[in-house]
Design an enzyme around this catalytic site. Structure first.
Site, PDB file in Angstrom:
ATOM      1  N   LYS A   1      -4.598 -24.313  12.797  1.00  0.00           N
ATOM      2  CA  LYS A   1      -4.983 -25.140  13.708  1.00  0.00           C
ATOM      3  C   LYS A   1      -5.216 -26.582  13.706  1.00  0.00           C
ATOM      4  CE  LYS A   1      -8.096 -22.766  16.247  1.00  0.00           C
ATOM      5  NZ  LYS A   1      -9.289 -21.979  16.565  1.00  0.00           N
TER       6      LYS A   1
ATOM      7  N   ARG B   1     -14.874 -24.706  14.800  1.00  0.00           N
ATOM      8  CA  ARG B   1     -13.890 -23.553  14.848  1.00  0.00           C
ATOM      9  C   ARG B   1     -13.299 -23.567  13.392  1.00  0.00           C
ATOM     10  NH1 ARG B   1     -12.433 -25.509  20.115  1.00  0.00           N
ATOM     11  NH2 ARG B   1     -12.794 -24.114  21.640  1.00  0.00           N
TER      12      ARG B   1
ATOM     13  N   GLY C   1      -9.261 -14.276  16.983  1.00  0.00           N
ATOM     14  CA  GLY C   1     -10.690 -13.428  17.001  1.00  0.00           C
ATOM     15  C   GLY C   1     -11.405 -12.796  15.815  1.00  0.00           C
TER      16      GLY C   1
ATOM     17  N   MET D   1     -12.258 -14.797  13.348  1.00  0.00           N
ATOM     18  CA  MET D   1     -13.359 -15.670  12.805  1.00  0.00           C
ATOM     19  C   MET D   1     -14.161 -16.241  13.645  1.00  0.00           C
ATOM     20  SD  MET D   1     -11.733 -16.894   9.013  1.00  0.00           S
ATOM     21  CE  MET D   1     -10.225 -17.685   9.932  1.00  0.00           C
TER      22      MET D   1
ATOM     23  N   ARG E   1      -0.515 -23.197  19.011  1.00  0.00           N
ATOM     24  CA  ARG E   1      -0.140 -22.459  17.892  1.00  0.00           C
ATOM     25  C   ARG E   1       1.025 -21.496  18.395  1.00  0.00           C
ATOM     26  NH1 ARG E   1      -5.324 -18.741  17.727  1.00  0.00           N
ATOM     27  NH2 ARG E   1      -5.216 -17.424  19.309  1.00  0.00           N
TER      28      ARG E   1
ATOM     29  N   HIS F   1      -9.369 -10.741  23.904  1.00  0.00           N
ATOM     30  CA  HIS F   1      -9.316 -10.213  22.517  1.00  0.00           C
ATOM     31  C   HIS F   1      -8.353  -8.670  22.402  1.00  0.00           C
ATOM     32  CE1 HIS F   1     -10.844  -7.711  19.104  1.00  0.00           C
ATOM     33  NE2 HIS F   1     -10.562  -9.080  18.353  1.00  0.00           N
TER      34      HIS F   1
ATOM     35  N   ARG G   1      15.171  14.306  -1.011  1.00  0.00           N
ATOM     36  CA  ARG G   1      14.195  15.265  -1.792  1.00  0.00           C
ATOM     37  C   ARG G   1      14.573  16.759  -1.601  1.00  0.00           C
ATOM     38  NH1 ARG G   1      10.217  10.805   0.746  1.00  0.00           N
ATOM     39  NH2 ARG G   1      11.509  11.533   2.360  1.00  0.00           N
TER      40      ARG G   1
ATOM     41  N   ARG H   1      18.176  13.927  -5.084  1.00  0.00           N
ATOM     42  CA  ARG H   1      17.374  13.787  -6.402  1.00  0.00           C
ATOM     43  C   ARG H   1      17.475  15.352  -6.592  1.00  0.00           C
ATOM     44  NH1 ARG H   1      11.217  12.098  -5.802  1.00  0.00           N
ATOM     45  NH2 ARG H   1      11.070  13.920  -4.663  1.00  0.00           N
TER      46      ARG H   1
ATOM     47  N   GLU I   1      10.885   5.814 -12.732  1.00  0.00           N
ATOM     48  CA  GLU I   1       9.435   6.120 -12.514  1.00  0.00           C
ATOM     49  C   GLU I   1       8.449   6.209 -13.500  1.00  0.00           C
ATOM     50  OE1 GLU I   1       9.490   9.693  -9.969  1.00  0.00           O
ATOM     51  OE2 GLU I   1      11.409  10.347 -11.089  1.00  0.00           O
TER      52      GLU I   1
ATOM     53  N   SER J   1      17.526   4.194  -9.597  1.00  0.00           N
ATOM     54  CA  SER J   1      16.784   4.260  -8.129  1.00  0.00           C
ATOM     55  C   SER J   1      15.390   4.120  -8.570  1.00  0.00           C
ATOM     56  CB  SER J   1      17.201   5.323  -7.228  1.00  0.00           C
ATOM     57  OG  SER J   1      16.239   5.227  -6.225  1.00  0.00           O
TER      58      SER J   1
ATOM     59  N   GLY K   1      11.687   4.441  -8.217  1.00  0.00           N
ATOM     60  CA  GLY K   1      10.855   5.554  -7.658  1.00  0.00           C
ATOM     61  C   GLY K   1       9.554   4.868  -7.560  1.00  0.00           C
ATOM     62  N   THR K   2       9.198   3.928  -6.943  1.00  0.00           N
ATOM     63  CA  THR K   2       8.136   2.891  -7.155  1.00  0.00           C
ATOM     64  C   THR K   2       6.550   3.478  -6.749  1.00  0.00           C
ATOM     65  OG1 THR K   2       8.558   1.843  -4.987  1.00  0.00           O
ATOM     66  CG2 THR K   2       9.364   0.728  -6.849  1.00  0.00           C
ATOM     67  N   ASN K   3       6.939   4.777  -6.106  1.00  0.00           N
ATOM     68  CA  ASN K   3       5.629   5.389  -5.896  1.00  0.00           C
ATOM     69  C   ASN K   3       4.828   5.962  -7.157  1.00  0.00           C
ATOM     70  OD1 ASN K   3       6.486   5.134  -2.952  1.00  0.00           O
ATOM     71  ND2 ASN K   3       6.600   7.290  -2.624  1.00  0.00           N
ATOM     72  N   ASP K   4       5.982   6.781  -7.838  1.00  0.00           N
ATOM     73  CA  ASP K   4       5.475   7.072  -9.368  1.00  0.00           C
ATOM     74  C   ASP K   4       5.107   6.022 -10.320  1.00  0.00           C
ATOM     75  OD1 ASP K   4       5.015   9.775  -8.388  1.00  0.00           O
ATOM     76  OD2 ASP K   4       6.570  10.816  -9.467  1.00  0.00           O
TER      77      ASP K   4
ATOM     78  N   CYS L   1      13.410   3.502  -3.903  1.00  0.00           N
ATOM     79  CA  CYS L   1      13.415   4.531  -2.625  1.00  0.00           C
ATOM     80  C   CYS L   1      11.898   4.711  -2.549  1.00  0.00           C
ATOM     81  CB  CYS L   1      14.343   5.546  -3.140  1.00  0.00           C
ATOM     82  SG  CYS L   1      13.846   6.507  -4.745  1.00  0.00           S
TER      83      CYS L   1
ATOM     84  N   TYR M   1      20.367  -2.041  -2.934  1.00  0.00           N
ATOM     85  CA  TYR M   1      19.706  -1.805  -1.765  1.00  0.00           C
ATOM     86  C   TYR M   1      18.533  -1.243  -1.675  1.00  0.00           C
ATOM     87  CZ  TYR M   1      19.983   3.142  -3.803  1.00  0.00           C
ATOM     88  OH  TYR M   1      19.857   4.156  -4.443  1.00  0.00           O
TER      89      TYR M   1
END
Length: 876
Positions: free
Chosen positions: A24, A94, A103, A105, A338, A456, A562, A618, A746, A765, A767-770, A832, A852
């Protein structure tokens, strides 16, 4: 080195100083440079906000001194005095963060009024009604925002007085009524705070600036930041600006304008205004505003000037602008501009139009659409046949497109709780306020009785891609009795309601939805994204249906299939359980023989859907106990079906119980214990590829992924089984076919020894979750219980399972990628985990040079766009 500067006049900044002055403040400075009529003022920087927190939530004297110095300069510019009894200067205070947070703050208007200056204002303007109207607004805002006195208490006093005086609207109250109201407001303040309302404008100013700094960390701002990836360390700036008044009578007014339609993207100015009002009235939706076309009738000269400025701003910023303006006694001022929040449909149309109008290049246009916004286009719309059979019960303003159906929820908290319990809800409110943010996130859609297209509810819903219908005055909502009445019919929180954010129609029943498709501007825009990006986008898909959906959304292959998901189907689970309870290899092989044709058939369907595209499959990953029942009734039933005793089955279940299955007997460890499982799965994968090649001529290249590897020898052990099995099938079928064997990274040890592992693995590959679970030592299923405490205490700002932790987990990914390439220069690298659909994580993967990312089918377009944006931002 000179003294650090914490406060800048608008004339001292420009658009490039956004990080310091906030969005702003930087835009107010830029508009000042463009000679647009902007009420002048100054900006207290984001660095001052961070300093406030570093100093233990105190504004140090050096910053206060600088604020007072700039105020003296502002007095010179305006010819008015702050607290003066001749010509008082009133200001607004502001917030203004780097990223737009509509909306979230707080704002305080008319600051500088007290019992003396209000009288002077009444005299100078010859308009005591205006002076006292401004004063009562200031007392309420200051009490609410700065002193935490509930706004509702002031509104109750106002409603009571309107009732007493027989007034419908605030504008029906006269000067004496408002004088009386001020007295009542001040009495309420004294009762709540035990002291008089502050008279000294300097005290009012510093307290208000502190309140804006505090609002950076209010709960709704924290939730919004997490949702929109805004770091806490950015802080907020504070803008102090000379007040101009839209509530001085019938030649004054205030409004909000968009240079293009924020819902559809059409190229025509979209604006609403109210005469004799202040800005908050338009946004809060307390009165329903007029369309801008009426201003052409009321004030033709102002209308012409307004159009000219809107066009200057859009051409200058080369993007759709969202502006606030005020008319003070026939003079036009612009209070801010803005880049406007817009729906996904509007964003795509505007981006394509701006390129066609020669205002932007394709690369610049690609950056104008938030990847997360595409989400709203990839979710269902109402079935047109079902719509024809149902008549709307009411119609509101189509504030944010999409279709939503659910049971009515009358409060944000209730919406959140019911959604968490798995119920679909539509949040129905008189009007939403920033406190409702969590309920708005949880709801399928939002419906409000009051408020226009710039209220809002409308702005926040558009930003989130949530369907919203606003300003439907035909509805009577009673939050206490939990009823919604329309045309004499009463609906409760047990009833379904359907809302159409594209038409504004509301239906009093459940309506079916249909799947979306990519066409029109969406298709053009995505083509550009595909031309620009270098990183591929694949999908996580376990069924032919998911695979073909992903292809429609532009997936270039499967990054994760899977195989265990295929085992849970009712017609297969018995054979899996037979295999698990088997006492020896022979019995196990017998059960696996039953599974082989089923699994092969699944792969045939997936390959047919993917045609020539690569498919990473897998091998079985979860621990075996997940396939077994645990309650008494199911255990009895299964023992009977398998022809074994209940004791035998219970003994098997007990023997498989693990204290931490996340780190237990799963992934490649199953294939080490039971090589025949890997053998059967390889048969299914390769035989299906051979069949599809024979029948359709598709050159499938199966990529067989061995999960949870942490040591090269275990990878080699399982890979040998895969290769031996695959080679014998190919030899038998006399078909020449390529396949790859790789692994999922992983386990942290795999990342640390990736140069070794790459000797056997032809692809990695991630396995970023594990990998996230193991690196943090968090269980993904349980982390939700305590992560909230981490957010509240600002230890973490985002969920590491939703947004890749680049400083920890990301280092392991980088290390594994580099080490893998050292050993095998052509190693294929992908990701993945869930992070494959998160824009900041996609950018990280692009910068690492991964081949990828892979994500769920509905997030494929999002990842395609994020990959194109990463290419534009970080040309490799």
């Amino acid at each position: 080195m000179g003294k650090k500067k914490y406060v800048y006049l608008f004339s001292e900044g420009d658009a490039s100083m956004k990080n310091l002055l906030g969005g702003k403040g930087a835009n107010l400075a830029e508009m000042t440079n463009l000679n647009i009529p902007v009420p002048q003022g100054f900006t207290v920087t984001t660095e001052a906000c961070n300093k406030y927190y570093d100093d233990g939530e105190v504004v140090e004297s050096e910053v206060i001194e600088e604020i007072y110095e700039r105020m003296t300069e502002l007095e010179k510019i305006t010819g008015k005095g702050f607290g003066s009894l001749d010509n008082p200067l009133l200001v607004s205070v502001r917030s203004g963060a780097r990223a737009s947070m509509p909306g979230m703050m707080d704002t305080i208007l008319n600051l500088g009024l007290n019992d003396d200056t209000v009288e002077v204002m009444a005299k100078i303007t010859e308009n005591p009604r205006f002076a006292y109207d401004s004063y009562r607004r200031f007392i309420q805002m200051f009490s609410d925002v700065v002193m935490d006195i509930e706004k509702r208490m002031f509104e109750d006093i106002l409603d009571e007085m309107k009732k007493e005086k027989g007034a419908n609207l605030d504008t029906d109250l006269n000067a004496d009524d408002l004088k009386e109201l001020v007295k009542k407001y001040k009495a309420l303040y004294k009762k709540e705070k035990g002291e008089e309302f502050p008279r000294d404008p300097k005290v009012q100013l510093i307290e208000s600036i502190k309140a804006v700094f505090r609002s950076w960390n209010n709960p709704r701002a924290i939730v919004y930041r997490r949702l929109n990836d805004i770091p806490a360390k950015w802080g907020t700036a504070v803008n102090v600006q000379e007040m101009v008044f839209g509530n001085k009578g019938n030649t004054s007014g205030t409004g909000v304008a968009f240079s293009r339609n924020p819902s559809t993207g059409e190229k025509h100015i979209f604006a609403e205004y109210l005469m004799n009002a202040q800005g908050e009235d338009v946004v809060a939706g307390i009165r329903t505003p007029h369309p801008i076309s009426k201003l052409k009738e009321d004030m033709p000269n102002i209308y012409e000037e307004f159009l000219k400025i809107v066009n200057i701003l859009e051409n200058h910023y080369r993007d759709m602008q969202d502006m606030e303006f005020t008319i003070e006694e026939g003079k036009l001022y612009f209070l801010q501009t803005r880049n406007g929040k817009r729906t996904a449909q509007a964003a795509l149309k505007i981006a394509v139009d701006l390129v066609e109008e020669g205002m932007l290049t394709k690369e610049e246009a690609i950056l104008k659409v938030e990847p997360k916004q595409l989400d709203s286009l990839l979710h269902p719309a109402f079935d047109s046949n079902a719509l024809k059979e149902n008549s709307p019960i009411a119609k509101g303003l189509p504030a944010s497109p999409g279709a939503a159906c659910g049971k009515i929820s009358f409060t944000a908290n209730e919406a959140k709780e019911r959604a968490e319990a798995g119920e679909r809800v539509v949040l129905v409110r008189l009007e939403t306020s920033p406190e409702d943010i969590e309920g708005m996130i949880a709801a399928e859609g939002i419906l409000t009785v009051r408020g226009g297209m710039t209220s809002h509810a409308a702005v926040v819903a558009r930003g989130m891609g949530t369907c919203c219908v606003a300003g439907c005055g035909d509805l009577k909502v009673n939050e206490i009795s939990k009823t919604l009445e329309v045309q004499g019919k009463v609906y409760t929180d047990k009833d379904y309601i359907s809302i159409d954010g594209s038409t504004g129609n509301i239906y009093g029943c459940e309506i079916n939805t249909v799947e979306p498709e990519i066409s029109g501007y969406f298709e053009i825009f995505m083509k550009w994204a595909d031309e620009i990006r270098t990183m591929k986008v694949r999908t996580n898909a376990d069924t032919p249906r998911d695979a073909s959906q992903a292809v429609k959304f532009g997936a270039e292959g499967i990054g994760l299939c899977r195989t265990e998901h295929m085992f849970f189907a009712e017609d297969r689970i018995l054979a899996v359980r037979e295999m698990i309870v088997a006492k020896n290899e022979e019995q196990r092989r017998k059960a696996l023989e039953k599974l082989l044709p089923m699994q092969r058939e699944d792969f045939v369907g997936i390959y047919e859907a993917m045609e020539h595209r690569p498919c990473t499959i897998r091998l079985l990953d979860p621990p075996l106990h997940e396939f077994l029942p645990h309650n008494e009734e199911d255990v009895l039933g299964l023992a009977k079906e398998l022809g074994i005793t209940v004791e035998e089955l219970k003994a098997t279940i007990d023997s498989l119980h693990e204290f931490n299955p996340m780190m237990g007997h799963r992934g490649c460890r199953l294939a080490v214990s039971y090589p025949e499982i890997a053998e059967m799965q390889t048969r299914a994968i390769i035989e299906a590829a051979v069949e599809v090649k024979k029948n359709h001529g598709y050159d499938i290249v199966p990529e067989i992924m061995i999960p949870l590897v942490g040591e090269i020898k275990e990878l080699k052990f399982v890979k040998d089984i895969v290769v031996t099995t695959a080679e014998s099938i190919l030899k038998e079928s006399s078909i020449d076919m390529k396949y790859l064997v790789g692994t999922m990274i992983e386990v942290p040890r795999a990342a640390l020894t990736a140069d070794e592992i790459a000797k056997e693995a032809e692809f990695f590959s991630f396995g970023t979750n594990d990998l996230t679970q193991m690196t943090f030592g968090f269980s993904r299923d349980d982390a939700g219980k305590f992560l909230k405490d981490y957010y509240d205490r600002k230890i973490y700002e985002s969920d590491p399972f939703a947004k890749l932790d680049q400083d920890g987990v990301g280092i392991l990914v980088r290390m594994a990628a580099e080490k893998g390439r050292q050993t095998r220069s052509d190693i294929k690298l992908g990701i993945c985990g869930e992070h494959g659909g998160d824009p900041s994580s996609v950018e990280f993967c692009h910068n690492l040079g991964l081949n990828y990312v892979s994500c769920s089918p509905f997030r494929v377009p999002l990842a395609r766009l994020a990959a194109a944006q990463a290419q534009v931002k970080n040309k490799r």
